[in-house]
Every structure is written in C-alpha cells, then in structure tokens.
Design a protein around this motif. Structure first.
Motif, PDB file in Angstrom:
ATOM      1  N   ALA A  68     -50.685 -51.487 -47.806  1.00 41.40           N
ATOM      2  CA  ALA A  68     -50.019 -52.762 -48.614  1.00 41.40           C
ATOM      3  C   ALA A  68     -50.310 -52.565 -50.062  1.00 41.40           C
ATOM      4  CB  ALA A  68     -50.725 -53.925 -48.184  1.00 41.40           C
ATOM      5  N   ASP A  69     -51.423 -51.819 -50.486  1.00 39.91           N
ATOM      6  CA  ASP A  69     -51.606 -51.641 -51.822  1.00 39.91           C
ATOM      7  C   ASP A  69     -50.546 -50.595 -52.408  1.00 39.91           C
ATOM      8  OD1 ASP A  69     -55.005 -52.086 -52.049  1.00 39.91           O
ATOM      9  OD2 ASP A  69     -53.432 -53.514 -51.616  1.00 39.91           O
ATOM     10  N   LEU A  70     -50.309 -49.689 -51.783  1.00 38.87           N
ATOM     11  CA  LEU A  70     -49.610 -48.533 -52.073  1.00 38.87           C
ATOM     12  C   LEU A  70     -47.984 -49.261 -52.362  1.00 38.87           C
ATOM     13  CD1 LEU A  70     -48.970 -45.467 -52.709  1.00 38.87           C
ATOM     14  CD2 LEU A  70     -48.318 -45.244 -50.069  1.00 38.87           C
ATOM     15  N   ALA A  71     -47.729 -50.118 -51.246  1.00 45.05           N
ATOM     16  CA  ALA A  71     -46.381 -50.802 -51.251  1.00 45.05           C
ATOM     17  C   ALA A  71     -46.160 -51.703 -52.533  1.00 45.05           C
ATOM     18  CB  ALA A  71     -46.331 -51.971 -49.784  1.00 45.05           C
ATOM     19  N   ASP A  72     -47.313 -52.273 -52.855  1.00 40.84           N
ATOM     20  CA  ASP A  72     -47.024 -53.016 -54.248  1.00 40.84           C
ATOM     21  C   ASP A  72     -47.037 -52.063 -55.277  1.00 40.84           C
ATOM     22  OD1 ASP A  72     -49.640 -55.735 -53.358  1.00 40.84           O
ATOM     23  OD2 ASP A  72     -47.595 -55.584 -52.958  1.00 40.84           O
ATOM     24  N   PHE A  73     -48.060 -51.213 -55.426  1.00 44.49           N
ATOM     25  CA  PHE A  73     -47.717 -50.269 -56.449  1.00 44.49           C
ATOM     26  C   PHE A  73     -46.586 -49.448 -56.727  1.00 44.49           C
ATOM     27  CE2 PHE A  73     -50.085 -47.530 -59.566  1.00 44.49           C
ATOM     28  CZ  PHE A  73     -49.257 -46.188 -59.650  1.00 44.49           C
ATOM     29  N   VAL A  74     -46.007 -48.985 -55.576  1.00 41.46           N
ATOM     30  CA  VAL A  74     -44.654 -48.290 -55.540  1.00 41.46           C
ATOM     31  C   VAL A  74     -43.483 -49.513 -55.629  1.00 41.46           C
ATOM     32  CG1 VAL A  74     -43.076 -46.833 -54.066  1.00 41.46           C
ATOM     33  CG2 VAL A  74     -45.512 -46.236 -54.338  1.00 41.46           C
ATOM     34  N   GLY A  75     -43.658 -50.458 -54.870  1.00 42.66           N
ATOM     35  CA  GLY A  75     -42.661 -51.342 -54.995  1.00 42.66           C
ATOM     36  C   GLY A  75     -42.259 -51.931 -56.427  1.00 42.66           C
ATOM     37  N   SER A  76     -43.464 -52.124 -57.185  1.00 44.60           N
ATOM     38  CA  SER A  76     -43.223 -52.730 -58.398  1.00 44.60           C
ATOM     39  C   SER A  76     -42.481 -51.751 -59.539  1.00 44.60           C
ATOM     40  CB  SER A  76     -44.683 -53.564 -59.064  1.00 44.60           C
ATOM     41  OG  SER A  76     -45.510 -52.358 -59.039  1.00 44.60           O
ATOM     42  N   ARG A  77     -42.371 -50.640 -58.820  1.00 46.00           N
ATOM     43  CA  ARG A  77     -41.942 -49.536 -59.869  1.00 46.00           C
ATOM     44  C   ARG A  77     -40.609 -48.929 -59.177  1.00 46.00           C
ATOM     45  NH1 ARG A  77     -47.266 -50.120 -60.480  1.00 46.00           N
ATOM     46  NH2 ARG A  77     -48.278 -49.471 -62.109  1.00 46.00           N
ATOM     47  N   ALA A 113     -43.925 -42.045 -49.951  1.00 44.01           N
ATOM     48  CA  ALA A 113     -43.490 -43.018 -51.004  1.00 44.01           C
ATOM     49  C   ALA A 113     -42.205 -42.189 -51.650  1.00 44.01           C
ATOM     50  CB  ALA A 113     -44.334 -43.027 -51.747  1.00 44.01           C
ATOM     51  N   VAL A 114     -41.120 -43.072 -51.991  1.00 46.83           N
ATOM     52  CA  VAL A 114     -39.992 -42.474 -52.670  1.00 46.83           C
ATOM     53  C   VAL A 114     -40.356 -43.013 -54.074  1.00 46.83           C
ATOM     54  CG1 VAL A 114     -37.478 -42.416 -52.989  1.00 46.83           C
ATOM     55  CG2 VAL A 114     -38.727 -43.103 -50.762  1.00 46.83           C
ATOM     56  N   THR A 115     -40.297 -42.063 -55.193  1.00 44.75           N
ATOM     57  CA  THR A 115     -41.131 -42.245 -56.325  1.00 44.75           C
ATOM     58  C   THR A 115     -40.196 -41.841 -57.547  1.00 44.75           C
ATOM     59  OG1 THR A 115     -42.178 -40.392 -56.013  1.00 44.75           O
ATOM     60  CG2 THR A 115     -43.409 -42.275 -55.254  1.00 44.75           C
ATOM     61  N   ASN A 116     -39.044 -41.891 -57.559  1.00 40.20           N
ATOM     62  CA  ASN A 116     -38.118 -41.292 -58.704  1.00 40.20           C
ATOM     63  C   ASN A 116     -38.595 -41.891 -59.944  1.00 40.20           C
ATOM     64  OD1 ASN A 116     -36.563 -40.199 -56.565  1.00 40.20           O
ATOM     65  ND2 ASN A 116     -34.800 -40.427 -57.655  1.00 40.20           N
ATOM     66  N   GLN A 117     -39.058 -43.125 -60.043  1.00 37.01           N
ATOM     67  CA  GLN A 117     -39.333 -43.789 -61.328  1.00 37.01           C
ATOM     68  C   GLN A 117     -40.975 -43.580 -61.757  1.00 37.01           C
ATOM     69  OE1 GLN A 117     -36.839 -45.102 -59.418  1.00 37.01           O
ATOM     70  NE2 GLN A 117     -35.353 -44.531 -60.871  1.00 37.01           N
ATOM     71  N   ILE A 118     -41.655 -42.798 -60.890  1.00 39.42           N
ATOM     72  CA  ILE A 118     -43.201 -42.756 -60.993  1.00 39.42           C
ATOM     73  C   ILE A 118     -43.402 -41.256 -61.526  1.00 39.42           C
ATOM     74  CG2 ILE A 118     -45.243 -43.358 -60.089  1.00 39.42           C
ATOM     75  CD1 ILE A 118     -43.856 -45.237 -58.210  1.00 39.42           C
ATOM     76  N   THR A 119     -44.040 -41.179 -62.824  1.00 41.38           N
ATOM     77  CA  THR A 119     -44.182 -39.705 -63.079  1.00 41.38           C
ATOM     78  C   THR A 119     -45.671 -39.313 -62.143  1.00 41.38           C
ATOM     79  OG1 THR A 119     -45.964 -40.522 -64.501  1.00 41.38           O
ATOM     80  CG2 THR A 119     -43.604 -40.172 -65.609  1.00 41.38           C
ATOM     81  N   PRO A 120     -45.658 -38.205 -62.116  1.00 44.10           N
ATOM     82  CA  PRO A 120     -46.867 -37.592 -61.549  1.00 44.10           C
ATOM     83  C   PRO A 120     -48.110 -38.161 -62.017  1.00 44.10           C
ATOM     84  CG  PRO A 120     -45.363 -35.845 -61.552  1.00 44.10           C
ATOM     85  CD  PRO A 120     -44.770 -36.933 -62.444  1.00 44.10           C
TER      86      PRO A 120
END
Lengths: 259, 259, 259, 259
Positions: free
Chosen positions: B42-51, B65-72
């Motif tokens: 759930a925390d990962l969902a919030d972190f990634v979802g808000s990005r 996670a699908v993370t196009n907008q999140i830098t390494p």
C-alpha cells in the motif's frame, strides 16, 4: 481421518457495492484502489490474527477468514472499524462446516442471502449459517516451492517467476479443493490451505499432480491445533523440518498448547 | 504499432532476505506477515501513484511498478520510507525497454546483479539498466470479467468464484506475455496490463483464447497516455463504454492531457 | 460518589530504547518518525478500541490505554503485533486502581520496575500491578471548546488557535488531575478524561478555573458505563445535548447496556 | 540575520466538515477517530516527507506542513489520496512569507477565504496566497528536554511526565512565536520549530524563559538548509553534538547539500 464432530468456521467479508464505488462519480485511480484494498485486508489480518484466526485476501473485495474463535457478533466490530475509517462498508457471512469448503460455502450462502454484492441498498449485513458451534482442532497445510530463490527469483524474469508460481498454486488450489480444503497464495513462494485431516499419501498425490501439470516442485508442512494460529505455527515448523531433511511432506505432532 | 522510440520504465522492488526473516528466530504468525506485506505494498502504491505510475503486488516480496516519471535516484526515497517504518529493507532494480516485458526484464537483471534475494549481506541495493530514458506514451489495458457479480459472486461458492477468476487471469497473463505485456490481477474481477501498442484484433484473439481455455468471458478497455495514470484512466473510461455498449474491446482515443 | 470497589485498569505502552533508535546509526528523518509514531498509535487504537477500551497518544513513545476488558496476557498480542510489523518493540505496564491516576501510576511503576526506557537490554517486558481485578463502571468526561470553529478555527491564525486550545487543555489536565483524572487532548477542539465519579459542581469549578486562566470556554458531557466505550459514548451524547441546550455540564443517565 | 529574500512556504491541511462528521448520524467511537486522525497524519507525513518537507500534527483536523518543494498544484495529489482512502476530504491553504508565522498566516487566510471549516458545502478547496515563490534556505530548531529519561520517564508518574513536557513546549511555542517561529511537540521529549534565522542569544533567552516558567531544562540544535529535510537533519546532528558536549545551543554549519 476427520472426526465428524470437528467443526470449522469461515467468514466471507465482502465490500458493499464496491465495483460501482470504484467508478463513481468517475473511475478512481488504480493505485488508490490498490492501497485501499491492501489496507482493509491488513486491518482484517490484524483483527483476525489477534484473535487466533487466519486470513486470505481472496479477491480483496471478497476476503476470507478462518474464525473459529470469533463469534458472529464480534464480527460487527470489524464492520465498525471499516465504517469509520474507510469510504466503503462491508457485509459478512459466517458459516460452519465439517470441512473448510463446507464452512466457506455456508458463509457464502449466508452472505448471498442478504442480497447482491452490487445492491446499493445492501450494506453492513451480517448473516450466519452455523449448524454447530466451531469445535475441535483445525488442520493447516503450508506449501513452499522447493528452492524458489535459486531456481526462479534469482534466475528468471520476475514476471515469469510470478506466472510460474501463481499457476502452480492455481493447480494446487484445484487439487486441494477436491479434498475439502480452501487454499490461498500468501506471497513469496508460499501457499496455505486450511484442510480436513488428510493423510500424508493425499498430500503426496496432490504434489505429484501439480509437479506433472506445471513442473514446479512443492513441499508441505502440516500442523494441527485448536486454533488456526496454533495449527499454522505447527505447519510452519513442520515445513522448516522438511527444508532441512528434504522430505516433501512433513506432518507435525499435534500441538498441545497454542503457540 | 509501437513507435520504437517509446521507452517504458519498470521497477522491481524486492524485500531483502525476506524468506529467512519470516522464520527467524521462529516462524512469524501468518496474519502478521499478511498485514506487513499488504501495508508495504500500500505504501508503494501511494509513493508510485502520487508520481503518476502504476503498481502491481507481484509476489509481495517482489513488487512491480511502472515508473516512467520516477528517476532511479528518487527510488531511494521509497527505500528510505521502508527502512524507517518496517523491520525489513528493500532492494530495487530499475529498467527500461521498448516493451513492458523488456523493461521489467532489464529491471530484473539489474536487481539480480546485486546479489541473491536471500543473501543476508545484500540490502538496500539500487541498480539500473536504462539504455534510454523513459519516453513517449504508455498503453494500459484494463480487463473485466463480463457480469462477474451475476454469474459468480452472487451465485457461486466464494472459493470457486475466486479459483475461476484467478485461473482466467493466469491464462490471460500468459497470452498477453506473448505480446510483450506485463499483466496482473488487481482485485475483484479485474486485471490490468501494461502493453505495447497492440491493435484490437490482438485483444480479440487473446480474449477468445482465454474464453476457450477457461470458459470465462472478459472484456477490455485500452487507453494510451504520457503516464501510466493517464493511460490507465483512459482504459477505465474505455471499459465503462464497453460495459454500456456490450463491446468487448474498446480502445480510448489518445489522452491529450493527464487525467 | 465513587464506589470504592470500582477498579479501573490502565496500561502504559512504551517503545523500547526509542530515543537511541531514532538517531542510530544516524538521525532518522523527522517525517519518517512522525509516520511511524502515528501508525503504531493507530494500531493501538484499533487493538484497544475493538476491545471496548480507550487510548490516548501520550508522548507517542509512551502511550496510554484504558484497558478494563483486556487481560494482562492479552497485551502480549499487541506486543507481538508491533514486533512483526515495526522496527521497534514495546514494553507494557498494566495497573489497576480506584482512580485513573492511581491505576496509571501503578502501571507506570510496574513498567519502571522492568528497567529504563533507554536500557538497550530491556525489551518487550510485560509487568502488572493489579491489587484487584478491574470492576465496576467507568466515567468518561468529554470536553469541547465552545464555538471553536467560529471563534478560532475560522478566525485566527492556525498556529494561534492551536496554541490557545492546547494551553487550555494543559490547564484542564492539571485541574482534573487534582481530582484523580487522566486527561488528553484528542484532536480538533476536544479533550477526553477518564475520571472518578465526580459531581457536576466539580466540573463547574474546573471549567471556571480554566476560563479564568486562559480565557477559553469549555463545556463537558459526562458518561458512565461498564466499559470505556460505553461511558465514552454516553459522554459524547451528553455533550451533544449540551451543544443544543447551552448547558456547560451535562451528565448522561447511566448506560444500561454497551453502545 | 534573515535575508529578506528568503521565502518559506507553509500549507494548512484541514479536514472538511470534520466535527459534524464525527457525530453523524451518531457519535463515532473515539478510538476509531483516533486511528483515522493518526493515519491521515501519517499519510501526510509520507507525502510531504518524501518531497523534503516537514509536517506537524496541529490539531489533526488542521495539520501543518512545510512545503517549499511542493507546488500548490501538487497538493491536489494529497487531496486525491484522502478522497479515495478515507471517509472524509481535505481542503488546503498554501501560503508563503518571509517568516514561518507569516507563511502559515497566509496559508490560514487563504484557506479561510474558501469558507468555514464546518460549511457542509465546502469541500476539497485549494487556495494559495503566495506573494513570492519559496526561495532560499530554511532554519529548523530541534529542542530536546535534558535528561528526560532519567528525570521524568523513568522516575515520574507517566501522566505527570507528560503534563510537564507538554506544558514546557506550550511555553516554548509562545516564546518562539514572538520570533516568528512555528513550533510543535513531535513526541517523546522533543519539539521542532521552523524559524527565521535567529542568533544563539535568542535561543538562550527563550530556553531561560522556559526554564524559569516551568522548571524544565531544554537544549536545542539548529540547522539551516535548502529544504526542511536538510535543515532538520542539520538540527538533529547539532543536537547530538549538544548532547555530547553539554552545550544547550548548538548551531550547525550550513548544510552544503541535502542529507
């Protein structure tokens, strides 16, 4: 051999009108739904776990719990917890039976008798179908993929490892159902079943069938106890024994007291 | 047809040494593990979802996670969140590719290069395999079992409904994988795939194959956008259209701006 | 008038070696600590609340619970919940007394007898000081600032409104302590006290003293019941009555059954 | 000396119509409200903390955040998070100023301009009052009661230790407000203030005044950095230095990069 006096209790926790809620007034963002579903399930795990039961996520809008030590009335407390913390509510069916499948079937029918899962007028119903009080020991079987880390996690594409393990546990669930068991993937490379009292040869047959169907080797530890908690802990210890000895089926001596 | 410049980024979040942790010093109670796994997810969902990304639970000790907008580098913030709130830590592989399968494969290999999932000396590693920066639109397909409530949820044993739906989505995942897609059951009667840009006929073939294999009818809504969020919202709206029109494959017009 | 047979039970939940943990190996980011503290407190609220008790945050590394219906042994379940979900552990003192202050004092001494809060060798201790079993009704007083929204929330600088209300409740806590009560700010413009059975004149005096000291007008609803839950619900209803009638002290008729 | 170009941004997060919600249709159980309030605050801490800001609980229905790195538009993501996970919604005011008090004052007025906290028709408003973009370093002061464990936690009645520490921080908040700072108790024996750039003599005066007023000895570490996170980490390190050297006021050298 199952003592026909042994009665297990299962509860089916169903979020009311959830499908429509997820798209009203507009479709809600998927990560928000993922977080919501996961946290309600975690709360159910805490509620049931602190009362010696076991939980499985089911389909998240339909969650499964083993609830021998929890009276139907006490389930209302979980409904209350959901009502005041979340934007959804839950209806619950509670059922007993001499096998897990029968108990969950009774719970299902009790819940279905209160109305459709998507009936906007049905909310926070609690229905029971208990021919007998929960009584007697439970059996829990804890399944584990042999050397999953070496063979799959560290070696394969993550999605292929996941598909392989999930398919194995879908096969396992089908085989175990034939014996009256309710089985669930619980994360990692593990699945847990609540079962009637089956003999080791049955587990041998099931594991062989899964190996033939999907090429995945699984071992199992089996425990028996007065609560899902104690039976489950016995199963976990039996599984550890199997990891060390190489045995694929290990049944723990009956638990004398709760873990 | 996929523009070969389009690059998607996937991240594989793996809990360090998790299997051993669950049994050290003694096996931990299963509901505690269920709650822990669900809340980290759930925390990962919030972190990634808000990005603007998307998340799938994977096997819970391996989350996707699908993370196009999140830098390494920004992934370190999630590792930090886990470190200070949980009794476990997480290593992460970040990869890009022209298809979701390729991207997740790159992420998997990057993570595997840091050491075994059960190497007690490996913790909080962050590895990347990015041949190119994430670029261009994503495609999300949202699958939904036709009339699941009427046919299964309100009518069948809860465990049989679950087995049926999970088996259908295991079949679906295998078919979609052949087309480069990463697919996950997301609860209820829904699955979501991140896919290359496939034409409607491909979805028709996949749905027909699943129907033939398991007897479950599925429809799909497809959306395309600059982020997983906008593509996914497009897919959800397309699915709603399909629910109303009866079409089994509905592809939304491309999103012009993020939802 | 307090029946001297009435015995209330308080529990003091203290995170083990928490101060040092927050700076080891390096100071941990403050928002991470805020989230951790808040979530452990929320879990305690769920655990105690579903067993008809009440909780106050205290100083977050020292939390307070009213636990008449929870046996000392059952407190171990909460310790287990913390152990498997968080990077810290908790020790607990459980005490009884004829007043809340005496009960919490007994709980404090029991906990202190197990060792220092910052003794790295002390973890997960459970100590009790129960001269008698919890017995008889509890009294809960629910305090509410008169027209806080109009006078403060909608009108003042948010920080000034907060300072004003917190100072008022610090004064209230001191006055109520003189009468054997344990009081806590609970958010918004509310405070809750668990008290001996005090007469209305005592509340009048306390409210007048607070008004004179800080210029804040407070009203109170008082409830009495077999559990903190039922007493607290009675207090909340009494407070609603006071909001409607303009009375500053309203004592509910005794609860006949739990809410 | 404060560079008058330095601009800090504060956000005031207010739950919409919360007071009425807590009693509609009937008063909700207090532990449920405690859990809800704590978890929303924890989510805000994660959201803001992962964006290098700081959070304070405020009165829980009115929470305070330091948000230099978070655009007003991005605050909508937090409102969305609340909307889909909780049974309440949040309105937010975002303001800037050359001092924390001015910034929070601007945020307060912006929020108040959207309507009353208890206006049932006002929900999910976002209002800004930004005369300038956030710019320049922040200063964070981290206060710690000297030897709290030995003097209070291990020695006193838990409620008396709590009253003493909370009263000390109420006094501290008032003194620091005179210098333009926003201060909050953050658990344990700690408080944190976001301040203008004050000289050590000011802190000496404030600590002396608190000591004279309530008899509690407090030390402080002060840090300065481009974000609340880096300034706060600097303050924590400075405090550690003070714990070792015995100094009551330690100001860290300016942070060159974020922690």
């Amino acid at each position: 051999m199952t003592n026909t006096d042994d009665t297990v209790q299962f509860s089916l926790v169903q979020l009311d009108d959830y499908g429509p809620w997820t798209v009203t007034p507009e479709p809600r963002p998927e990560p928000s739904l993922q977080a919501l579903q996961a946290r309600i399930y975690a709360d159910l795990a805490d509620f049931v776990g602190s009362r010696d039961g076991y939980v499985f996520p089911g389909r998240y809008d339909n969650m499964i719990a083993v609830t021998n030590q929890i009276t139907p009335a006490e389930h209302q407390r979980f409904q209350e917890l959901v009502r005041h913390r979340y934007p959804v509510t839950a209806s619950i069916g509670v059922g007993t039976g001499t096998t897990p499948i029968d108990a969950l079937g009774a719970a299902t029918e009790a819940l279905q008798s209160t109305g459709s899962a998507q009936d906007a007028a049905r909310s926070e119903r609690l229905a029971t179908a208990r021919d007998a009080d929960p009584n007697g020991p439970l059996t829990v079987a804890h399944f584990d993929v042999v050397d999953a880390t070496g063979r799959y996690t560290d070696a394969e594409h993550a999605f292929d490892a996941e598909r392989r393990i999930r398919r194995a546990f879908v096969e396992l669930s089908d085989r175990m159902r034939e014996h009256g068991a309710v089985t669930s993937f619980v994360g990692g490379d593990n699945a847990i079943a609540v079962t009637p009292d089956l003999d080791d040869a049955t587990y041998d047959d099931v594991l062989e069938a899964v190996r033939d169907a999907v090429g995945v080797e699984i071992r199992v530890g089996v425990g028996r106890g007065e609560t899902a908690h104690s039976a489950g802990q016995g199963a976990k210890h039996a599984l550890e024994t199997g990891r060390n000895t190489g045995d694929w089926v290990v049944t723990a001596a009956p638990a004398s007291t709760d873990d």
